[in-house]
Design a protein around this motif. Structure first.
Motif, PDB file in Angstrom:
ATOM      1  N   MET A 185      45.260  29.266  25.113  1.00 51.26           N
ATOM      2  CA  MET A 185      44.877  30.676  24.943  1.00 51.26           C
ATOM      3  C   MET A 185      43.370  30.854  25.013  1.00 51.26           C
ATOM      4  SD  MET A 185      47.672  32.108  22.140  1.00 51.26           S
ATOM      5  CE  MET A 185      47.882  30.637  21.120  1.00 51.26           C
ATOM      6  N   ALA A 186      42.628  29.941  24.388  1.00 52.96           N
ATOM      7  CA  ALA A 186      41.163  30.014  24.434  1.00 52.96           C
ATOM      8  C   ALA A 186      40.655  29.816  25.860  1.00 52.96           C
ATOM      9  CB  ALA A 186      40.555  28.985  23.497  1.00 52.96           C
ATOM     10  N   ASP A 187      41.230  28.841  26.561  1.00 55.31           N
ATOM     11  CA  ASP A 187      40.806  28.575  27.937  1.00 55.31           C
ATOM     12  C   ASP A 187      41.064  29.778  28.843  1.00 55.31           C
ATOM     13  OD1 ASP A 187      39.973  26.062  27.261  1.00 55.31           O
ATOM     14  OD2 ASP A 187      41.656  24.994  28.193  1.00 55.31           O
ATOM     15  N   GLU A 188      42.111  30.540  28.537  1.00 56.85           N
ATOM     16  CA  GLU A 188      42.446  31.691  29.376  1.00 56.85           C
ATOM     17  C   GLU A 188      41.699  32.953  28.960  1.00 56.85           C
ATOM     18  OE1 GLU A 188      46.688  32.085  29.872  1.00 56.85           O
ATOM     19  OE2 GLU A 188      46.863  30.060  30.709  1.00 56.85           O
ATOM     20  N   GLY A 189      40.927  32.873  27.863  1.00 60.65           N
ATOM     21  CA  GLY A 189      40.055  33.996  27.541  1.00 60.65           C
ATOM     22  C   GLY A 189      40.189  34.587  26.158  1.00 60.65           C
ATOM     23  N   ALA A 190      41.133  34.113  25.355  1.00 67.31           N
ATOM     24  CA  ALA A 190      41.247  34.626  23.989  1.00 67.31           C
ATOM     25  C   ALA A 190      40.106  34.056  23.133  1.00 67.31           C
ATOM     26  CB  ALA A 190      42.595  34.241  23.385  1.00 67.31           C
ATOM     27  N   ARG A 191      39.633  34.853  22.212  1.00 68.09           N
ATOM     28  CA  ARG A 191      38.607  34.394  21.271  1.00 68.09           C
ATOM     29  C   ARG A 191      39.275  34.119  19.928  1.00 68.09           C
ATOM     30  NH1 ARG A 191      33.263  37.752  19.155  1.00 68.09           N
ATOM     31  NH2 ARG A 191      32.820  36.389  17.375  1.00 68.09           N
ATOM     32  N   LEU A 192      39.116  32.896  19.430  1.00 69.91           N
ATOM     33  CA  LEU A 192      39.710  32.500  18.154  1.00 69.91           C
ATOM     34  C   LEU A 192      38.777  32.899  17.021  1.00 69.91           C
ATOM     35  CD1 LEU A 192      41.374  30.850  20.207  1.00 69.91           C
ATOM     36  CD2 LEU A 192      41.487  29.043  18.490  1.00 69.91           C
ATOM     37  N   ILE A 193      39.341  33.666  16.071  1.00 73.29           N
ATOM     38  CA  ILE A 193      38.546  34.153  14.946  1.00 73.29           C
ATOM     39  C   ILE A 193      39.342  33.982  13.642  1.00 73.29           C
ATOM     40  CG2 ILE A 193      37.355  35.824  16.402  1.00 73.29           C
ATOM     41  CD1 ILE A 193      39.000  38.026  14.912  1.00 73.29           C
ATOM     42  N   THR A 194      38.649  34.193  12.525  1.00 72.45           N
ATOM     43  CA  THR A 194      39.287  34.247  11.214  1.00 72.45           C
ATOM     44  C   THR A 194      38.887  35.566  10.541  1.00 72.45           C
ATOM     45  OG1 THR A 194      37.484  33.189   9.998  1.00 72.45           O
ATOM     46  CG2 THR A 194      39.117  31.726  11.028  1.00 72.45           C
ATOM     47  N   LEU A 195      39.493  35.814   9.399  1.00 68.91           N
ATOM     48  CA  LEU A 195      39.215  37.049   8.662  1.00 68.91           C
ATOM     49  C   LEU A 195      37.728  37.203   8.367  1.00 68.91           C
ATOM     50  CD1 LEU A 195      40.865  39.418   7.480  1.00 68.91           C
ATOM     51  CD2 LEU A 195      40.998  38.123   5.344  1.00 68.91           C
ATOM     52  N   ASP A 196      37.053  36.089   8.119  1.00 70.21           N
ATOM     53  CA  ASP A 196      35.622  36.135   7.802  1.00 70.21           C
ATOM     54  C   ASP A 196      34.779  36.623   8.977  1.00 70.21           C
ATOM     55  OD1 ASP A 196      36.097  35.216   5.262  1.00 70.21           O
ATOM     56  OD2 ASP A 196      35.660  33.119   5.730  1.00 70.21           O
ATOM     57  N   ASP A 197      35.331  36.587  10.199  1.00 67.73           N
ATOM     58  CA  ASP A 197      34.582  37.027  11.365  1.00 67.73           C
ATOM     59  C   ASP A 197      34.563  38.538  11.523  1.00 67.73           C
ATOM     60  OD1 ASP A 197      33.855  34.441  12.310  1.00 67.73           O
ATOM     61  OD2 ASP A 197      35.895  34.169  13.057  1.00 67.73           O
ATOM     62  N   LEU A 198      35.425  39.246  10.764  1.00 70.17           N
ATOM     63  CA  LEU A 198      35.428  40.705  10.833  1.00 70.17           C
ATOM     64  C   LEU A 198      34.352  41.245   9.906  1.00 70.17           C
ATOM     65  CD1 LEU A 198      39.238  41.620  10.812  1.00 70.17           C
ATOM     66  CD2 LEU A 198      37.715  41.295  12.761  1.00 70.17           C
TER      67      LEU A 198
END
Length: 199
Positions: A185-198
């Protein structure tokens, strides 16, 4: 597994949350239990609360299979009978705090189609388009199947996708399946985040 962009994310109009298949049959004790499926629910609820507070839409997908679905072992599929439409196992987890305004999206409701991706139900894309959604925040069960295929379809449809890394649970038939799905998913363009990133 975070990507280099660590800038905080501010929720805005055009954002939507998709909660994938947080159903009883995928939780401990269920017909197709996913390890740790129950442990992500408080984090999923925290994301839901953020979206409600920001007056942004929440979508919840659910496996909603006919009793003779092609994915079931009796039909030579890979899985035990699970999430049969209208059954107790197909109900959402009791501790999942979905808002009254939640948009339900049923998947796998055709006997001959796997239905891993929520976009196989045309209602999802139609509702997203009607709401002028551009960014999707995706969490739920299972990372390596329904989450993976939903995210891949979303990316193909040119949505910007944030994968909520702290609110995922994987089947892990092979031990690294969930991590491999995240990498894809990351390689195809999704950005991995957590709640702390909001922000």
């Amino acid at each position: 597994m975070h990507q280099a962009d660590s800038s905080p994310i501010r929720l805005k109009q055009g954002d939507a949350l998709i909660v994938v298949d947080v159903q009883k049959d995928f939780l401990p004790g269920g017909a197709l239990a996913v390890a740790g499926g129950d442990k992500i629910i408080p984090v999923v609820n925290a994301y839901i609360e953020r979206f409600i507070r920001s007056h942004l839409p929440v979508f919840a997908t659910r496996d909603w299979h006919p009793s003779h679905h092609c994915s079931f072992a009796a039909q030579s599929g890979p899985w035990p009978v699970h999430c049969v439409a209208g059954s107790k196992g197909a109900e959402f987890a009791p501790s999942l705090l979905l808002p009254d305004t939640v948009v339900l999206v049923s998947t796998g409701d055709t006997a001959e189609a796997e239905g891993y991706s929520a976009f196989e139900n045309p209602k999802l894309e139609s509702r997203l388009n009607n709401a002028s959604i551009q960014r999707l925040f995706v969490c739920g069960i299972a990372t390596d199947y329904c989450v993976l295929q939903t995210v891949r379809d979303a990316l193909r449809l040119d949505y910007q996708v944030f994968l909520l890394h702290d609110a995922l649970a994987a089947v892990n038939i092979h031990p690294q399946d969930g991590l491999e799905a995240e990498r894809i998913m990351a390689d195809e363009g999704a950005r991995l985040i957590t709640l702390d990133d909001l922000s």
